[in-house]
Design a protein around this motif. Structure first.
Motif, mmCIF file in Angstrom:
data_model
loop_
_atom_site.group_PDB
_atom_site.id
_atom_site.type_symbol
_atom_site.label_atom_id
_atom_site.label_comp_id
_atom_site.label_asym_id
_atom_site.label_seq_id
_atom_site.Cartn_x
_atom_site.Cartn_y
_atom_site.Cartn_z
ATOM 1 N N GLU A 1 -122.161 -106.605 -90.811
ATOM 2 C CA GLU A 1 -121.377 -106.331 -92.022
ATOM 3 C C GLU A 1 -120.199 -105.410 -91.719
ATOM 4 O O GLU A 1 -119.104 -105.581 -92.276
ATOM 5 N N ALA B 1 -116.218 -106.304 -92.082
ATOM 6 C CA ALA B 1 -115.319 -105.468 -92.885
ATOM 7 C C ALA B 1 -114.119 -105.004 -92.073
ATOM 8 O O ALA B 1 -113.018 -104.861 -92.610
ATOM 9 N N PHE C 1 -125.381 -100.420 -94.036
ATOM 10 C CA PHE C 1 -124.739 -101.673 -93.642
ATOM 11 C C PHE C 1 -125.095 -102.000 -92.198
ATOM 12 O O PHE C 1 -125.139 -101.126 -91.337
ATOM 13 N N LYS D 1 -117.741 -98.969 -102.456
ATOM 14 C CA LYS D 1 -118.110 -100.031 -103.381
ATOM 15 C C LYS D 1 -119.515 -99.829 -103.942
ATOM 16 O O LYS D 1 -119.832 -100.307 -105.040
ATOM 17 N N LYS D 2 -120.360 -99.108 -103.192
ATOM 18 C CA LYS D 2 -121.736 -98.875 -103.618
ATOM 19 C C LYS D 2 -122.020 -97.383 -103.749
ATOM 20 O O LYS D 2 -123.150 -96.928 -103.558
ATOM 21 N N GLN E 1 -114.938 -97.752 -96.824
ATOM 22 C CA GLN E 1 -114.546 -98.669 -97.892
ATOM 23 C C GLN E 1 -115.745 -99.411 -98.467
ATOM 24 O O GLN E 1 -115.867 -99.568 -99.686
ATOM 25 N N GLU E 2 -116.637 -99.871 -97.591
ATOM 26 C CA GLU E 2 -117.832 -100.566 -98.072
ATOM 27 C C GLU E 2 -118.762 -99.608 -98.810
ATOM 28 O O GLU E 2 -119.398 -99.987 -99.801
ATOM 29 N N SER E 3 -118.825 -98.362 -98.355
ATOM 30 C CA SER E 3 -119.674 -97.372 -99.018
ATOM 31 C C SER E 3 -119.140 -97.009 -100.398
ATOM 32 O O SER E 3 -119.918 -96.758 -101.326
ATOM 33 N N ALA F 1 -113.778 -98.986 -92.351
ATOM 34 C CA ALA F 1 -114.557 -100.081 -92.929
ATOM 35 C C ALA F 1 -115.851 -99.564 -93.545
ATOM 36 O O ALA F 1 -116.235 -99.982 -94.653
ATOM 37 N N ARG G 1 -126.784 -98.197 -99.602
ATOM 38 C CA ARG G 1 -125.468 -97.975 -99.003
ATOM 39 C C ARG G 1 -125.525 -98.032 -97.478
ATOM 40 O O ARG G 1 -124.720 -97.422 -96.794
#
Length: 328
Positions: A49, A53, A45, A34-35, A30-32, A27, A43
């Motif tokens: 969050e 995710a 979270f 995106k940014k 994947q979130e990182s 997670a 970056r």
């Protein structure tokens, strides 16, 4: 930075698991991604969050306590850091991804966050290793450790019998595949019992003993035992222990000892044909995984190719390290 974060994602894909720590790292990666084009400060979270995710329902539990960085996640990352470094090194990356936590003293608007940091890949100084290793062996052999490496998928060649199963070095089994496998094993066991029962009924008839009867008597014991040892037991051990020695029938004649390794990800089960090996820290020969019997039952141990009874090491498939088991 994008390729560094992608490196973590690809490593997670290569080590399929449904462990909580594995899902948290996925997670975060994947979130990182995106940014990936933003600064590090963008970056980061929060625990909330990350939990969102991951997609797990934790009810009223504190997200920070659920992630549990000091008691769980930090150790989870540290024990796998060596694998990630080696993965990045093989890709030729100058940096490797390292999950980190940024703590705060608390207060309004000051939240603990998690992010992926790019750390330089350590250099390997072979000359220093060549000097240091013998000195360690002289000081205390009990401190010697074997650092195992796993082959790439498909590197271990299966036999022609199993080549249609392990086309890319692994088998992916969905839940219905697992039920079919269990049904197949139950069928084999049932047939062995029926054959044994039929043979016993045949021998129970009063008549002079012939060679055929003696052969049938031996078969009554050999057929169930053979079915158990060669087919049923290895699959049961694989489901229980996650990793077992692969039978020679499934590997190429010229291959060294290989293993079947089971990975779980939800309903998915992945059986990989791999080989774990290490350099013997005592003599420099190759250490291969073998069965631990008779001294270490239900365990796989690393045995040196040159001294398989004296240079024996434990094996941990998570840390990929092993300590010397035989005192010198």
């Amino acid at each position: 930075m994008r390729e560094v974060i992608q490196c973590l994602t690809d490593w997670l894909d290569s080590e399929t698991s449904d462990e909580k720590g594995h899902r948290i790292l996925r997670a975060l990666a994947q979130e990182s991604l995106k940014k990936a084009d933003f600064d590090e400060s963008k970056r980061r979270f929060t625990a909330e969050e990350i939990v969102a995710a991951v997609g797990d329902s934790i009810g009223s539990a504190d997200p920070k306590k659920w992630i549990d960085w000091p008691g769980f996640l930090k150790k989870y990352c540290e024990t796998r850091e060596g694998q990630i470094i080696e993965f990045a090194r093989k890709r030729g990356l100058p940096h490797y991804p390292k999950p980190e936590r940024k703590s705060t003293k608390g207060g309004p608007g000051k939240l603990t966050t998690f992010y992926i940091k790019a750390e330089p890949v350590p250099e390997i100084n072979e000359d220093e290793q060549a000097i240091d290793e013998p000195q360690v062996a002289i000081r205390n052999t009990a401190e010697l450790k074997a650092n195992y490496q796993m082959t790439e998928l498909g590197e271990v060649k299966p036999s022609w019998i199993a080549s249609w199963l392990f086309r890319d070095g692994q088998i992916k089994l969905r839940q219905w595949h697992v039920w079919c496998l269990l049904g197949w094993l139950a069928t084999i066991g049932g047939l062995a019992v029926l054959i044994t029962y039929a043979g016993w009924l045949s021998l129970s008839e009063p008549r002079p003993v012939t060679t055929r009867d003696l052969t049938l008597l031996v078969s009554i014991f050999l057929i169930p035992y053979g079915a158990w040892v060669t087919i049923i037991k290895p699959w049961i051990l694989l489901l229980d222990d996650r990793i077992v020695v692969a039978h020679e029938l499934f590997t190429n004649f010229y291959e060294q000892s290989a293993q079947f390794e089971l990975l779980r990800d939800g309903d998915l089960r992945v059986v990989r044909l791999v080989r774990y090996s290490a350099a013997c820290p005592i003599c420099g020969a190759t250490v291969y995984l073998e069965k631990g019997e008779p001294d270490y039952r239900r365990r796989l141990v690393g045995r040196c190719y040159e001294s398989p009874r004296e240079h024996v090491f434990s094996f941990d498939r998570i840390t990929r390290c092993g300590r010397l088991l035989v005192d010198h």
